[in-house]
Every structure is written in C-alpha cells, then in structure tokens.
Design an enzyme around this catalytic site. Structure first.
Site, PDB file in Angstrom:
ATOM      1  N   LYS A 273     -50.761 -23.798 -48.356  1.00 35.59           N
ATOM      2  CA  LYS A 273     -50.367 -22.414 -48.585  1.00 35.59           C
ATOM      3  C   LYS A 273     -50.864 -21.872 -47.097  1.00 35.59           C
ATOM      4  O   LYS A 273     -49.977 -21.039 -46.517  1.00 35.59           O
ATOM      5  CB  LYS A 273     -51.014 -21.641 -49.717  1.00 35.59           C
ATOM      6  CG  LYS A 273     -51.001 -20.156 -49.712  1.00 35.59           C
ATOM      7  CD  LYS A 273     -51.797 -19.664 -50.867  1.00 35.59           C
ATOM      8  CE  LYS A 273     -53.113 -19.782 -50.827  1.00 35.59           C
ATOM      9  NZ  LYS A 273     -53.976 -18.942 -49.993  1.00 35.59           N
ATOM     10  N   THR A 274     -51.913 -22.039 -46.622  1.00 31.50           N
ATOM     11  CA  THR A 274     -52.667 -21.454 -45.540  1.00 31.50           C
ATOM     12  C   THR A 274     -51.762 -21.906 -44.325  1.00 31.50           C
ATOM     13  O   THR A 274     -51.522 -20.911 -43.440  1.00 31.50           O
ATOM     14  CB  THR A 274     -54.087 -21.751 -45.544  1.00 31.50           C
ATOM     15  OG1 THR A 274     -54.766 -21.425 -46.530  1.00 31.50           O
ATOM     16  CG2 THR A 274     -54.762 -20.988 -44.297  1.00 31.50           C
TER      17      THR A 274
ATOM     18  N   ASP B  18     -51.016 -12.521 -49.137  1.00 32.13           N
ATOM     19  CA  ASP B  18     -51.687 -13.616 -49.358  1.00 32.13           C
ATOM     20  C   ASP B  18     -52.423 -13.640 -51.049  1.00 32.13           C
ATOM     21  O   ASP B  18     -52.535 -12.495 -51.152  1.00 32.13           O
ATOM     22  CB  ASP B  18     -52.718 -14.179 -48.471  1.00 32.13           C
ATOM     23  CG  ASP B  18     -53.209 -15.574 -48.970  1.00 32.13           C
ATOM     24  OD1 ASP B  18     -52.358 -16.223 -49.648  1.00 32.13           O
ATOM     25  OD2 ASP B  18     -54.069 -16.175 -48.375  1.00 32.13           O
ATOM     26  N   GLU B  19     -52.464 -14.519 -51.660  1.00 30.72           N
ATOM     27  CA  GLU B  19     -53.160 -14.615 -52.989  1.00 30.72           C
ATOM     28  C   GLU B  19     -52.419 -13.237 -53.861  1.00 30.72           C
ATOM     29  O   GLU B  19     -53.270 -12.528 -54.502  1.00 30.72           O
ATOM     30  CB  GLU B  19     -54.515 -14.382 -53.007  1.00 30.72           C
ATOM     31  CG  GLU B  19     -55.246 -15.193 -52.258  1.00 30.72           C
ATOM     32  CD  GLU B  19     -55.252 -16.712 -53.050  1.00 30.72           C
ATOM     33  OE1 GLU B  19     -54.897 -16.882 -54.066  1.00 30.72           O
ATOM     34  OE2 GLU B  19     -55.840 -17.601 -52.373  1.00 30.72           O
TER      35      GLU B  19
ATOM     36  N   GLN C 105     -52.430 -19.386 -61.162  1.00 31.57           N
ATOM     37  CA  GLN C 105     -53.855 -19.360 -60.773  1.00 31.57           C
ATOM     38  C   GLN C 105     -54.286 -17.689 -60.697  1.00 31.57           C
ATOM     39  O   GLN C 105     -55.297 -17.470 -60.208  1.00 31.57           O
ATOM     40  CB  GLN C 105     -54.317 -19.821 -59.432  1.00 31.57           C
ATOM     41  CG  GLN C 105     -53.850 -21.151 -59.357  1.00 31.57           C
ATOM     42  CD  GLN C 105     -54.286 -21.795 -57.868  1.00 31.57           C
ATOM     43  OE1 GLN C 105     -55.260 -22.037 -57.399  1.00 31.57           O
ATOM     44  NE2 GLN C 105     -53.181 -22.194 -57.160  1.00 31.57           N
TER      45      GLN C 105
ATOM     46  N   ARG D 299     -59.319 -28.301 -58.664  1.00 28.77           N
ATOM     47  CA  ARG D 299     -60.237 -28.536 -57.735  1.00 28.77           C
ATOM     48  C   ARG D 299     -60.655 -29.887 -57.479  1.00 28.77           C
ATOM     49  O   ARG D 299     -61.099 -29.939 -56.299  1.00 28.77           O
ATOM     50  CB  ARG D 299     -61.517 -27.789 -58.088  1.00 28.77           C
ATOM     51  CG  ARG D 299     -61.673 -26.072 -58.441  1.00 28.77           C
ATOM     52  CD  ARG D 299     -60.686 -25.570 -57.531  1.00 28.77           C
ATOM     53  NE  ARG D 299     -59.532 -25.300 -57.745  1.00 28.77           N
ATOM     54  CZ  ARG D 299     -58.619 -24.834 -56.943  1.00 28.77           C
ATOM     55  NH1 ARG D 299     -58.577 -24.449 -55.979  1.00 28.77           N
ATOM     56  NH2 ARG D 299     -57.143 -24.668 -57.351  1.00 28.77           N
TER      57      ARG D 299
END
Length: 681
Positions: A42-43, A221-222, A252, A609
């Site tokens: 994503k980043t 973002d997010e 998420q 994770r």
C-alpha cells in the site's frame, strides 16, 4: 524536469509494481477506491501515485495527502522526497487529518470567532478543565467521572449528538460549560480541530472555494479508519469531478469503538459516484498457509468488499492451533519455544511477537519471559510528552509563542521556584475571569499588581518582562529556536532547578535526557522548517502527542508483546496469538454490543501480521480474579479452513507417559515430526 537519479529510481519502482499496483498508480483523475489488502504494498502505491501525478505535470501545491499518524505521514514524505525534486516535495501537503485542520484553522480561525493563535489542549489539559468545571456544577452527593464525561463529550462532538438540555442534564451542562470555557480561553481540543474545520468548510462558501481551488487532488490513507466527521470534511473539500483517491481495507477496520465508520469504505459510492475500484490482493508479507487461514476467517463477515489475498510464497510451515491446559502453561510453551528457536540461531529476538486481545494477558507472559531471562518489549509505555521536564519546557515555549495560553503560563509561573505561590496564581486566574482576559494580561495589569506586596510585584514584573523579551526574540526573522531555548534554560536556571529536585543522580540524568531530546527536536525543526514560526513547532508537538501510539517500537529490542490493536501496520516473522477464547476474542463486551464482526476483523489483523510462522492457542482453564475458570475455544476457530491447520494438544502431550528426556525435548520431537511430514497428534 526530474533529475536523472530520480528518473532512474522511478523507472525501477514502476517495473517493480504488479499490474494492479500499476493501475492504481496511473489512475489519477476522478474518484478512486484502492482496496489494499494486508501486506499488498500500500505505502509503495501511495508514494508512487503522488510521484506519478507530479511527473504528469500536476502542480504539487495542489496535492493533499492525509493519513492518521505522524509516523505514516513522515514515511510518506521521506519516500516521495527521494523521488521528486526538493522544491516539489516541499510544495506537497502531507500530514494527518488533525495537522491539516490546524493548518486551515490557523489561517481562518477569525471567521469562527477564535484568534489565530488559539491553543490546542492536550488530553491532560482537557481533563484538568473538566475537573475544574465539575467543581462548579456538582452539588453534595453528586459525582461524575471526568474521564468518562470527556469520552461522552468527544463522542457527541464526533457524531453531532446532543447530550440533552443543560438545565436538566448534568452531562449536557458540563458539555456547555466545558465548551464555553475552552472558547473563552481561545483554546480547542482535538475533537474541535475536526469539528471547527468542517464548520469552516461547510458554512463559509468563500473559504471552501479557496481551499478547493488550492487542493485539487486529495488522497486519503487508512480510509477504513475515518469517522463521519472526517467524511463530511472530505465531501466539502472535494468538488466535482471528485479527484479523490482513498486507500484502505474494510477487513482491517478495527476502530469502530472510537468512532471509525466502516460504511465510509463499504458505501464509498454513496459519497462519490462511479468510482474506479482497484483491488490489491497479491501479498508480499505472508505465506500461503497464513493467508488461506486469514481468508477463510474474514469471508464470514457480511457486507464486506470481497477480496482474496494470495502469495507466491508457499511457505514451509502450517498454521499451528495449540491447546494448553491453562494460561501459565500457554505462556510457558510460548516462552520456551521462542527461547529454543533463538538458540538454534534461526531467529533474532526481534523476529518474535506475541499479540493479545487485552492488556491483562501480558502479565502471565511477562512472568514466564522473566523466568527464562528472555528480553522483551511491551508497547504502551508512558508518553515522552507526559514527562515533567518536557511538559515544563514546552510550556515555556508555548508561553513565549502565545502569551494567552493560560495553561502554560500557570504551569511555569513558579517553575523554577520564584516564590509565586498557589494563592497568587489563583488570584491572577480569578482576575483574568473577572476582566475577561488571559492570565498573562492579568499579571501585567497594574490593578492586579496593586493587590500584591512590593516584593511579589517585583517578582511578577520580572516574569512578565522575561516572557515578553523572549517573545520578541522568537518573532525575529530566521530565529534559531534551539539557541533561543538554550538561552531560556540558562536564564531561568531550569537545569539547576532539576538538579536540586533530583533525589538520586539517575533522576537528573533522565530529566537531562528529556530536555536534550526537546532541543534535538528543535534543532531538526530549525534545519527543515527554516522561516516557520515557533507555533508551527508547538503544533507539531501537540499533534504528535495525543492521537497515536506513544512508543516507537523500533527503538526497543527483544520479543514484542503487543495488543492486536497496536500491532496494526506492523509485521513479524514469527507470531503467537494466545487466548483465542470466547469472551476474550471475540471480547464479551463486543458480543453484547453486537460488534462481533469487528472482533473477527481484529483476529484477521492479528493473523496477517505473521510472515513465516503463526501459532494460535487457547486454554482449557484460565486464572481470573484469583479463581480458576473454564474456557471455551473461540467460535472463530471453527471458521478457519483446516487445509493448512495443524492441531496440537500440548496439555495431552505433556500428560502422556513419556520419559523425562522426551518430556524435556518435546519441542524438538515435534519439529522432527513435522520435518518428516507427519501430522501432529
């Protein structure tokens, strides 16, 4: 024109993108929803997309990128800074929602009846104000918890709710008085930053048009963490043709309990019609067994946007599902296995993480780690900005920058000790209320000074003169704020004050470290923000303090013990998820409140994770409130696809008739069994 080095870097980055990532990067007009699954890069996509926009000729001054943490914003800024020229990188607006709101409000606060030098109240300052207001409201035998009251006020602000009639409801009366006090003090709390920015955009058309004209391209973002107030801001900020790109993952969304509205992402089309929807599903973090387990769990949530994570990494280990007799045995199993893997040389301590649903689960784990002398780090320590010496120094700088900041002025009025006692400070506060002015103006007022002894008048005048002198220095062009602060420390004798206050030499060393950390932050600010005023630095400090995790996990060493909520955005080669039991995960309160879907998403976050190995465990019994209680396996465990699951009853294994050597080496035996491809019993 980009430099050759930047162009080479961009070329390399583009070739590293998969087809879906490339589509996400190059779709820059109109509404775009990028559904970025866990570990899908994503980043990289966000930073490359902004770089591509600049490369395509979009003025970087017209691009706004917002996210939720300063750490994420800084990382974004750093990555983009390596791909575009320094001048273009500087022209971009990248920051948190709250930082963007502060930027707007510093410019337009007068339109809302505030002065542009308004103070941002921290959590601690909010609680102090609520307590002060409550002393005026409460009658005999009445009580109201300040923390809970503040939480109710926050919820009301974020959701546009009323707490009722102030003449009939204590909570409503508190809300009204708290609001009035903040306004009188020319202060805003964190919720006000959003609320007032939305009010500014929605009710002042000229301001809205000016802001829309400046920020023609918006990225978020997010996005799954946005609340209804943030969505109102975005709809006011982004006009037709809706050049907005949001990046997030509804799977998420785990912050509903603090206001996040999952419908912002699941019903995105309701706000911005006909968006381009791009799914990022190739995972670069985890193995196939881990992802298959995660996918099988999350597909049980109704109303989600379908996506299926996959990886080219088939992996070597199944996901283990372990049953322990009790929480002590569970913790012992985890500690001993981590110790064994570390001693084998295959993993560093930092490769391991234990993720739990509630903080109290860490107690037994820490006990077992201490027994084996395993190094570990617990996320959730006290904020750096809560330290006494840091708060003192920031209060001095706040008073120099904004003399109307009553909280800061009152904090430093007698620090170091000047002989100005609490009664004098309270007299000044009452005088400021009576005269409808700040405490600092009250201190300067001859009418107030005439109430004091000659000696106290001299002391007060000395304090006022010092603050005014440093305020003048701070306003001079190209002032070095680190030099100004060092001079302030010297003139006030603050370090000598700390030396006298220290009971042990280590106390002073710790305080000195805190002061030096503030000076280092100022030094960095001087270098990167030359020409900015002192208030800009203080805004950064305020925004850094309150609304994100207080720990920088990378600065600590050892096995990571962390809650699932705090682990979002992190990754570890080897992960343990203990206590997956009904009432713990899903949490009993969430079940009662009908939020089981969010608990399933939290479990999904925990699973994703893990990079190489994942162990999920639950107990037959657990000690709670000093009593042994029977545990029931989480209903979520039945939803996991058995294809890559390996069951292991540790309690039964330990009870089996084994020799003492076998008992001591059961992990080694299990490892050999797995290596031979035999299923665990």
């Amino acid at each position: 024109m980009l430099s050759a080095s930047c162009a080479a870097l961009m070329s390399f980055s583009y070739s590293a993108l998969n087809l879906q990532q490339r589509e996400a990067v190059k779709t820059i007009h109109g509404p775009v929803l990028i559904l970025a699954g866990a570990g899908t890069g994503k980043t990289r996509v966000i930073t490359m997309r902004i770089t591509y926009m600049v490369e395509e000729g979009i003025d970087p001054a017209n691009i706004l990128a917002v996210t939720f943490t300063n750490k994420a914003a800084n990382e974004m800024r750093l990555r983009i800074g390596g791909m575009v020229s320094p001048s273009k990188a500087k022209a971009l607006t990248i920051g948190t929602f709250h930082a963007f709101c502060v930027r707007l409000l510093r410019q337009y606060a007068l339109r809302l009846g505030y002065k542009n030098n308004f103070t941002i109240y921290s959590q601690g300052e909010q609680e102090s104000l609520v307590k002060r207001v409550l002393t005026r409201l409460l009658v005999k035998d009445e009580s109201l918890d300040p923390g809970k009251a503040l939480s109710r006020i926050s919820k009301a602000k974020n959701h546009g709710l009323s707490l009722g009639d102030p003449s009939e409801s204590l909570e409503a009366a508190l809300y009204q008085l708290y609001h009035d006090e903040l306004r009188a003090l020319n202060a805003m709390d964190f919720d006000d930053l959003l609320l007032k920015a939305v009010e500014l955009l929605e009710e002042h058309e000229d301001v809205r048009l000016a802001v829309q004209q400046k920020y023609r391209y918006v990225m978020v973002d997010e996005f799954q963490d946005t609340n209804s107030l943030q969505m109102r801001m975005l709809t006011a900020l982004v006009p037709v043709p809706h050049n907005i790109c949001v990046v997030g993952d509804d799977d998420q969304s785990i912050y509903g309990w603090r206001g996040a509205d999952i419908s912002n992402i699941t019903d995105f089309e309701r706000h911005f019609s006909n968006p381009k929807i791009i799914k990022l599903e190739e995972n670069y973090r985890s193995t196939t067994p881990i992802l298959n387990t995660a996918n099988s769990l999350i597909r049980n949530n109704v109303g989600r946007r379908g996506k299926n994570l996959w990886s080219k990494n088939s992996g070597h280990d199944s996901v283990r599902l372990v049953i322990a007799e009790d929480d002590k045995e569970e913790a012992q199993l985890i500690a001993e296995e981590i110790q064994q893997q570390h001693l084998s040389g295959s993993s560093k301590w930092e490769d391991f993480a234990v993720l739990f649903r509630t903080n109290d689960q860490s107690r037994v784990l820490e006990g077992e780690f201490r027994k084996l002398k395993l190094p570990y780090r617990v996320v959730g320590a006290r904020s750096f900005f809560d330290r006494r010496e840091v708060k003192d120094l920031i209060a001095y700088l706040s008073s120099v920058s904004n003399q109307d900041d009553d909280i800061s002025v009152l904090r430093i009025l007698n620090v170091p000790t000047r002989g100005i006692g609490p009664s004098t400070a309270e007299l000044a506060r009452h005088h400021s209320i009576e005269k409808k002015c700040s405490v600092f103006k009250a201190l300067r007022d001859p009418e107030f000074q005439n109430l004091l002894s000659e000696r106290m008048r001299t002391t007060i005048r000395g304090f006022v003169e010092m603050i005014e002198r440093f305020s003048g220095l701070a306003c001079q062009p190209m002032t070095s704020y680190v030099a100004l602060t060092e001079r302030l420390l010297q003139e006030t004798g603050y370090m000598e004050h700390l030396k006298k206050a220290a009971k042990e030499p280590d106390d002073f060393l710790a305080w000195e470290t805190g002061v030096n950390s503030v000076l280092d932050s100022l030094r960095g600010f001087d270098e990167r923000a030359r020409g900015e005023n002192l208030q800009s630095f203080l805004d950064e400090v305020s925004l850094n303090d309150d609304r994100e995790d207080k720990d920088d996990i990378e600065k600590k060493s050892g096995v990571c013990l962390i809650t699932m909520h705090a682990a979002k955005g992190l990754e570890f080669p080897v992960v343990y998820l203990p206590g997956v039991e009904e009432g713990t995960l899903p949490h009993r309160r969430s079940i009662d409140e009908g939020r089981k879907d969010e608990e399933r998403r939290l479990f999904y976050v925990g699973i994703t994770r893990a990079m190489r190995k994942l162990t999920i465990s639950h107990c037959r019994y657990r000690m709670k409130w000093g009593q042994k209680q029977t545990c029931t396996p989480s209903t979520f465990l039945k939803e996991l696809d058995p294809q890559y699951l390996e069951h292991f009853d540790h309690a039964a294994y330990m009870k089996a008739d084994m020799s003492s050597d076998e008992g001591a080496n059961f992990f080694a035996a299990l490892k050999q069994q797995l290596a031979a491809g035999q299923p665990a019993q």
